[in-house]
Design a protein around this motif. Structure first.
Motif, PDB file in Angstrom:
ATOM      1  N   MET A  33       1.194  -1.118   0.135  1.00 11.98           N
ATOM      2  CA  MET A  33      -0.522  -0.102  -0.028  1.00 11.98           C
ATOM      3  C   MET A  33       1.114   1.089   0.374  1.00 11.98           C
ATOM      4  O   MET A  33       0.665   2.744  -0.188  1.00 11.98           O
ATOM      5  N   GLU A  34       2.357   1.571   0.491  1.00 11.17           N
ATOM      6  CA  GLU A  34       2.739   2.544   0.312  1.00 11.17           C
ATOM      7  C   GLU A  34       3.141   2.535  -1.168  1.00 11.17           C
ATOM      8  O   GLU A  34       3.470   3.876  -1.479  1.00 11.17           O
ATOM      9  N   THR A  35       3.959   1.626  -1.508  1.00 13.37           N
ATOM     10  CA  THR A  35       3.821   1.850  -2.987  1.00 13.37           C
ATOM     11  C   THR A  35       2.509   2.229  -4.169  1.00 13.37           C
ATOM     12  O   THR A  35       2.777   3.420  -4.587  1.00 13.37           O
ATOM     13  N   LEU A  36       1.534   2.065  -3.388  1.00  9.04           N
ATOM     14  CA  LEU A  36       0.345   2.309  -4.815  1.00  9.04           C
ATOM     15  C   LEU A  36       0.226   3.716  -4.350  1.00  9.04           C
ATOM     16  O   LEU A  36      -0.595   4.462  -4.827  1.00  9.04           O
ATOM     17  N   ARG A  70       9.154  21.707   4.000  1.00  9.16           N
ATOM     18  CA  ARG A  70       7.628  22.414   4.937  1.00  9.16           C
ATOM     19  C   ARG A  70       6.988  21.588   5.628  1.00  9.16           C
ATOM     20  O   ARG A  70       6.068  22.089   5.603  1.00  9.16           O
ATOM     21  N   ARG A  71       7.850  20.958   6.205  1.00 15.10           N
ATOM     22  CA  ARG A  71       7.299  20.410   7.654  1.00 15.10           C
ATOM     23  C   ARG A  71       5.867  19.406   6.789  1.00 15.10           C
ATOM     24  O   ARG A  71       4.635  19.750   7.755  1.00 15.10           O
ATOM     25  N   ILE A  72       5.968  18.330   5.799  1.00 14.76           N
ATOM     26  CA  ILE A  72       4.727  17.503   6.173  1.00 14.76           C
ATOM     27  C   ILE A  72       4.643  16.099   5.519  1.00 14.76           C
ATOM     28  O   ILE A  72       6.134  15.819   5.376  1.00 14.76           O
ATOM     29  N   ILE A  73       4.243  15.026   6.376  1.00  5.10           N
ATOM     30  CA  ILE A  73       4.842  13.873   7.145  1.00  5.10           C
ATOM     31  C   ILE A  73       3.140  13.538   5.617  1.00  5.10           C
ATOM     32  O   ILE A  73       1.863  13.923   6.197  1.00  5.10           O
ATOM     33  N   VAL A  74       3.277  12.496   4.534  1.00  2.00           N
ATOM     34  CA  VAL A  74       2.874  11.863   4.350  1.00  2.00           C
ATOM     35  C   VAL A  74       2.828  10.107   4.550  1.00  2.00           C
ATOM     36  O   VAL A  74       3.555   9.603   5.034  1.00  2.00           O
ATOM     37  N   GLU A  75       1.946   9.964   5.612  1.00  5.42           N
ATOM     38  CA  GLU A  75       1.828   8.574   6.541  1.00  5.42           C
ATOM     39  C   GLU A  75       0.759   7.394   6.201  1.00  5.42           C
ATOM     40  O   GLU A  75      -0.874   7.924   5.421  1.00  5.42           O
ATOM     41  N   TYR A  76       0.994   5.713   5.246  1.00  4.94           N
ATOM     42  CA  TYR A  76       0.004   5.179   5.736  1.00  4.94           C
ATOM     43  C   TYR A  76      -0.464   4.393   6.364  1.00  4.94           C
ATOM     44  O   TYR A  76       0.244   3.489   7.016  1.00  4.94           O
ATOM     45  N   ASP A  77      -1.398   4.227   7.362  1.00  6.00           N
ATOM     46  CA  ASP A  77      -1.926   3.258   8.335  1.00  6.00           C
ATOM     47  C   ASP A  77      -2.410   2.106   8.297  1.00  6.00           C
ATOM     48  O   ASP A  77      -3.307   1.909   7.354  1.00  6.00           O
ATOM     49  N   GLY A  78      -1.355   0.833   8.016  1.00  9.78           N
ATOM     50  CA  GLY A  78      -2.100  -0.076   7.295  1.00  9.78           C
ATOM     51  C   GLY A  78      -2.629  -1.105   8.595  1.00  9.78           C
ATOM     52  O   GLY A  78      -3.136  -0.479  10.435  1.00  9.78           O
ATOM     53  N   GLU A  79      -2.976  -2.349   8.343  1.00 11.37           N
ATOM     54  CA  GLU A  79      -3.614  -3.492   9.086  1.00 11.37           C
ATOM     55  C   GLU A  79      -3.022  -3.524  10.440  1.00 11.37           C
ATOM     56  O   GLU A  79      -3.177  -3.965  11.609  1.00 11.37           O
ATOM     57  N   GLN A  80      -1.677  -3.307  10.909  1.00  2.18           N
ATOM     58  CA  GLN A  80      -1.135  -3.144  12.477  1.00  2.18           C
ATOM     59  C   GLN A  80      -1.754  -2.363  13.254  1.00  2.18           C
ATOM     60  O   GLN A  80      -1.694  -2.609  14.121  1.00  2.18           O
ATOM     61  N   HIS A  81      -2.097  -0.790  12.826  1.00  6.31           N
ATOM     62  CA  HIS A  81      -2.472  -0.488  13.182  1.00  6.31           C
ATOM     63  C   HIS A  81      -4.102  -0.759  14.065  1.00  6.31           C
ATOM     64  O   HIS A  81      -4.387  -0.712  15.545  1.00  6.31           O
ATOM     65  N   ARG A  82      -4.592  -2.211  13.098  1.00  7.27           N
ATOM     66  CA  ARG A  82      -5.889  -2.538  13.484  1.00  7.27           C
ATOM     67  C   ARG A  82      -5.743  -4.053  14.740  1.00  7.27           C
ATOM     68  O   ARG A  82      -5.965  -3.914  15.873  1.00  7.27           O
TER      69      ARG A  82
END
Length: 324
Positions: A208-211, A248-260
């Protein structure tokens, strides 16, 4: 009443096995017809222990390949997308195993398998779990270009070149190694393979990080550095983030299944995100549905944060948004 499953010899209860092997170990014809034994391919049996995963998944394709192992003939190897799955690539694909045999051998014709032939002898790699022979990841990627959607080729390439903390030797292959293999290929889809490899980047640690990264590329959003170490104003390390623009102090994060599935991981990531926000970073967090169901809205959020316009997707990612 069927004979008890405990009569299956221990070596056969842990893996798929051929009918010939079972007969050598004393199983009768009645035993081979036990309702709890599956017949994934002609001449092969396996114990049914769990429900199969979704049809178009790496897990199902990997399971199908391992069930085919007892049917492999001399000089026959797993190839194409199946070899990519056995090299660990988290791609979505149909589960039918691709197998290739050295000519003049005849291609596999078993129902549920896809047969190929290759002209030159090759030194096969070995699958760690089963020891089954498979083509190298470089060859597998160029072969798979004929059977996989473009986005899956990029997912596979990202996985193969990803730096691995658990592997002292680094990635499975280098980006230059993939480029060299694709440069000399003249098989069907080789141009698509070369285009996918040019879009590959070391650092994406999940499918999902790639997508998410490809979604940004598709809409013309400048690529952000991957796996960025973030620090606060005093230089204290906050953590490593999926993508970040430090100026620019911007972060882009993907929250994966491990959060669930993992409270510990969820807490650790929540603390990291909170620390980044306290340090003045704007954190954009996305989930599976954001990437797959509302890609334009997701791209718009990132573009607005970066202050860049969206552009219509072009080749070779024109069909990316339709390939769900």
């Amino acid at each position: 009443m069927p004979w008890p499953l405990s009569e299956v010899p221990v070596p056969l209860s842990r893996r798929p096995f051929s009918v010939a092997e079972a007969r050598c170990l004393g199983l009768s014809e009645d035993a081979l017809r036990h309702p709890r034994l599956r017949t994934p391919f002609r001449g092969v049996r396996s114990l049914v222990t769990v429900d199969p995963p979704a049809r178009f998944s790496a897990e199902r394709a990997r399971a199908a390949a391992l069930q085919y192992v007892p049917r492999l003939r001399p000089t026959e190897v797993f190839s194409h997308a199946t070899a990519l799955v056995l090299h660990g690539c988290p791609i979505a694909l149909s589960p039918e195993p691709h197998v290739s045999i050295l000519r003049p051998g005849s291609r596999a014709t078993a129902r549920g398998a896809i047969g190929h032939t290759h002209a030159a002898p090759l030194m096969p790699w070995r699958h760690g779990e089963s020891g089954a022979p498979l083509v190298s990841p470089m060859l597998a990627l160029t072969q798979a270009a004929a059977v996989l959607p473009f986005r899956e080729l990029v997912v596979a390439a990202d996985h193969l070149i990803r730096p691995r903390r658990e592997r002292a030797g680094g990635p499975i292959v280098t980006l230059e190694g993939l480029r060299d293999a694709a440069r000399g290929a003249c098989t069907r889809g080789s141009r698509r393979a070369r285009a996918a490899i040019e879009l590959a980047r070391p650092g994406a640690e999940s499918r999902m990080e790639t997508l998410l990264r490809l979604l940004m590329v598709a809409f013309g959003i400048p690529e952000l550095p991957l796996q960025v170490d973030v620090h606060d104003a005093l230089g204290r390390w906050i953590g490593r983030c999926d993508m970040a623009e430090l100026e620019r102090r911007i972060i882009v994060e993907y929250d994966g299944e491990q959060h669930r599935t993992s409270d510990e991981q969820y807490t650790r990531d929540a603390n990291r995100i909170a620390a980044a926000q306290d340090a003045g970073f704007r954190v954009l967090r996305f989930r599976w549905s954001d990437v797959t169901r509302t890609p334009r809205a997701t791209a718009q959020r990132i573009a607005a944060a970066l202050g860049v316009p969206l552009v219509p997707p072009g080749d070779p990612l024109r069909g990316f948004l339709a390939e769900r």
